[in-house]
Design an enzyme around this catalytic site. Structure first.
Site, PDB file in Angstrom:
ATOM      1  N   ALA A   1       0.822  -1.204   0.000  1.00 21.68           N
ATOM      2  CA  ALA A   1       0.000   0.000   0.000  1.00 21.68           C
ATOM      3  C   ALA A   1       0.860   1.260   0.000  1.00 21.68           C
ATOM      4  O   ALA A   1       0.601   2.208  -0.749  1.00 21.68           O
ATOM      5  CB  ALA A   1      -0.931  -0.002   1.215  1.00 21.68           C
ATOM      6  N   LEU A   2       1.896   1.277   0.823  1.00 19.42           N
ATOM      7  CA  LEU A   2       2.707   2.483   0.963  1.00 19.42           C
ATOM      8  C   LEU A   2       3.655   2.676  -0.212  1.00 19.42           C
ATOM      9  O   LEU A   2       3.843   3.794  -0.693  1.00 19.42           O
ATOM     10  CB  LEU A   2       3.482   2.432   2.278  1.00 19.42           C
ATOM     11  CG  LEU A   2       2.614   2.317   3.539  1.00 19.42           C
ATOM     12  CD1 LEU A   2       3.476   2.376   4.787  1.00 19.42           C
ATOM     13  CD2 LEU A   2       1.542   3.405   3.572  1.00 19.42           C
TER      14      LEU A   2
ATOM     15  N   HIS B   1      34.349   8.354   7.542  1.00 18.22           N
ATOM     16  CA  HIS B   1      33.699   9.653   7.700  1.00 18.22           C
ATOM     17  C   HIS B   1      33.999  10.531   6.490  1.00 18.22           C
ATOM     18  O   HIS B   1      35.153  10.606   6.060  1.00 18.22           O
ATOM     19  CB  HIS B   1      34.203  10.347   8.965  1.00 18.22           C
ATOM     20  CG  HIS B   1      33.682  11.752   9.130  1.00 18.22           C
ATOM     21  ND1 HIS B   1      32.407  12.006   9.591  1.00 18.22           N
ATOM     22  CD2 HIS B   1      34.251  12.967   8.864  1.00 18.22           C
ATOM     23  CE1 HIS B   1      32.229  13.323   9.633  1.00 18.22           C
ATOM     24  NE2 HIS B   1      33.336  13.911   9.199  1.00 18.22           N
TER      25      HIS B   1
END
Length: 465
Positions: A180-181, A438
């Site tokens: 559905a989403l 990072h």
């Protein structure tokens, strides 16, 4: 009448996996499928939906890229072209799978619907097929809720939604789960006015409530309407529109849309198998199996959606491999589901592995929970991917990671690092000993781990960048 070492009923992901493993043991396999060939994932599930989602993702990025200094003018959508591309890709997957079956000399493919006559034989049309072992992998079928007027008014399911080349102006989506989403957001990004109606109190109701609440907020930001706690009363036609009458939190509403998409789940496809003749027990959820994927009939196994355990392709493959192995090996494998990753390809993506807070509470476990948002993560800020957060659960005594939930960017890729960590029962302390590159989105897992570590008896402090 032919006899095989293994007879597999259903040639989808689970059935094909069982057949492939059995041929690896040198066994002769009959692979029976009523068609169309390919299985749910390839034909009507994972692959076609993700193909469409990529197109709507690009449309959305083009429409929102001005915030990053890239303005796109004159954007046009060729929806028939989008469907044509999807069809071409799916045909390639079907052809590839068929070649795998056709080229294996130990697999005999038999087209037709199978029905048990006894624990050792099935009938397919006029043919009777005998086997020493069997695997039931018949998949699932769509569940249509008994809402008054729904069938008379008409609707589409995910099957039709993946095929239609025209776009409705408005769409009412019944359901608040993965299908559905995903499809609701896809159509919204294609310019359709979309409204989601979920009968439970949150989207993704099997997960912790904070996930569904946050995701509903993001969908609303994109212009979708989201209703939860819905009690459907009646559906009817009103001229060219379809009308949904319901109560939301006890308040009556009347909503009209050009089309209704029913995405309320699936159920095990066991009809007409005549399982009683085989001595195979089953419930409304699916075939009853033990950890070895063996049914109540000792020579018959089951795998995939037919078991009703997890309606996920990777679980079907996993179960099929175990069934194919255990059918012929003296050393048995047992299915375990502690580390089954679950991913829903909305934007932001939802991904998880391990327990929810609710499950931990039900098991009587004492856990420490910590979360960290993407809008405070360097790489997410740089790339404009700031929606969502990561949540981590750890044992309050040992610090072992028991569950990780991610609502955010690249969730399908990021979650596997946590899957590996949990496979080896890593603690938050051990996770923090690993150097993370990072800047990277994967750094986000270190922050809830650090918070949990501080709350334990052996705190760890990260050094500043």
């Amino acid at each position: 009448m032919k006899r095989y070492d293994l007879v597999v009923i259903g040639a989808g992901s689970g059935g094909f996996a069982a057949a492939r493993v059995a041929t690896g043991y040198g066994k002769k396999v009959a692979l029976i499928d009523k068609g169309p060939f390919g299985g749910l994932c390839i034909l009507k599930g994972c692959m076609p939906s993700k193909t469409l989602l990529r197109s709507s993702e690009l449309a959305h990025l083009a429409g929102t890229s001005k915030a990053l200094g890239v303005a796109v003018h004159g954007l046009t959508l060729d929806y028939p072209g989008i469907i044509s591309r999807k069809n071409k890709i799916i045909k390639g997957f079907i052809d590839y799978r068929w070649e795998e079956v056709r080229s294996n000399p130990r697999i005999a493919f038999i087209e037709g619907a199978a029905q048990f006559r006894s624990p050792g034989e099935v009938q397919v049309g006029a043919k009777v097929i005998q086997g020493d072992r069997f695997v039931i992998s018949t998949g699932s079928s769509l569940f249509i809720p008994p809402i008054p007027g729904l069938r008379e008014t008409g609707f589409i399911t995910s099957d039709e939604a993946l095929e239609r080349i025209d776009l409705p102006r408005s769409l009412a989506v019944l359901g608040g789960g993965a299908v559905a989403l995903e499809l609701g957001q896809h159509f919204s990004r294609m310019g359709v006015k979309v409204s989601i109606f979920e009968r439970r109190n949150s989207l993704l109701s099997r997960e912790d409530g904070d996930i569904g609440l946050a995701l509903a907020g993001y969908l609303r930001e994109e212009g979708m309407e989201v209703y939860t706690n819905v009690v459907f009363e009646r559906i009817s036609a009103d001229g060219t529109l379809k009308q949904v009458e319901a109560r939301v939190d006890g308040r009556p509403i009347c909503f009209k849309a050009e089309e209704i998409l029913v995405a309320t789940g699936r159920q095990a496809a066991l009809e007409k198998l005549n399982l009683e003749a085989a001595g195979v027990a089953y419930t409304p959820k699916g075939v009853v199996v033990n950890e070895e994927m063996r049914t109540t009939a000792s020579s018959i196994f089951a795998a995939g959606d037919a078991t009703g355990i997890y309606p996920l392709t990777h679980v079907a493959v996993y179960q099929g491999e175990i069934a194919g192995h255990n059918a012929f090996s003296h050393v048995k494998r047992k299915a375990a589901y502690r580390l089954v990753p679950q991913i829903i390809f909305t934007d932001p993506t939802f991904a998880k592995v391990g327990m929810t807070e609710r499950e931990a509470k039900e098991k009587g476990l004492e856990v420490i929970v910590a979360a960290y948002p993407f809008d405070d993560l360097g790489k997410a800020i740089c790339t404009g991917q700031t929606k969502g957060y990561v949540k981590m659960l750890a044992d309050a005594g040992s610090g072992e990671i028991l569950g990780v939930h991610l609502l955010g960017p690249e969730g399908a890729s990021l979650i596997y690092g946590m899957n590996v960590a949990m496979r080896f029962r890593a603690t938050v302390h051990q996770l923090l000993e690993i150097p993370y590159f990072h800047p990277a989105l994967s750094e986000i897992f270190t922050y809830p781990a650090e918070e949990i570590a501080r709350k334990l008896s052996h705190p760890i402090h990260k050094e500043a960048d």
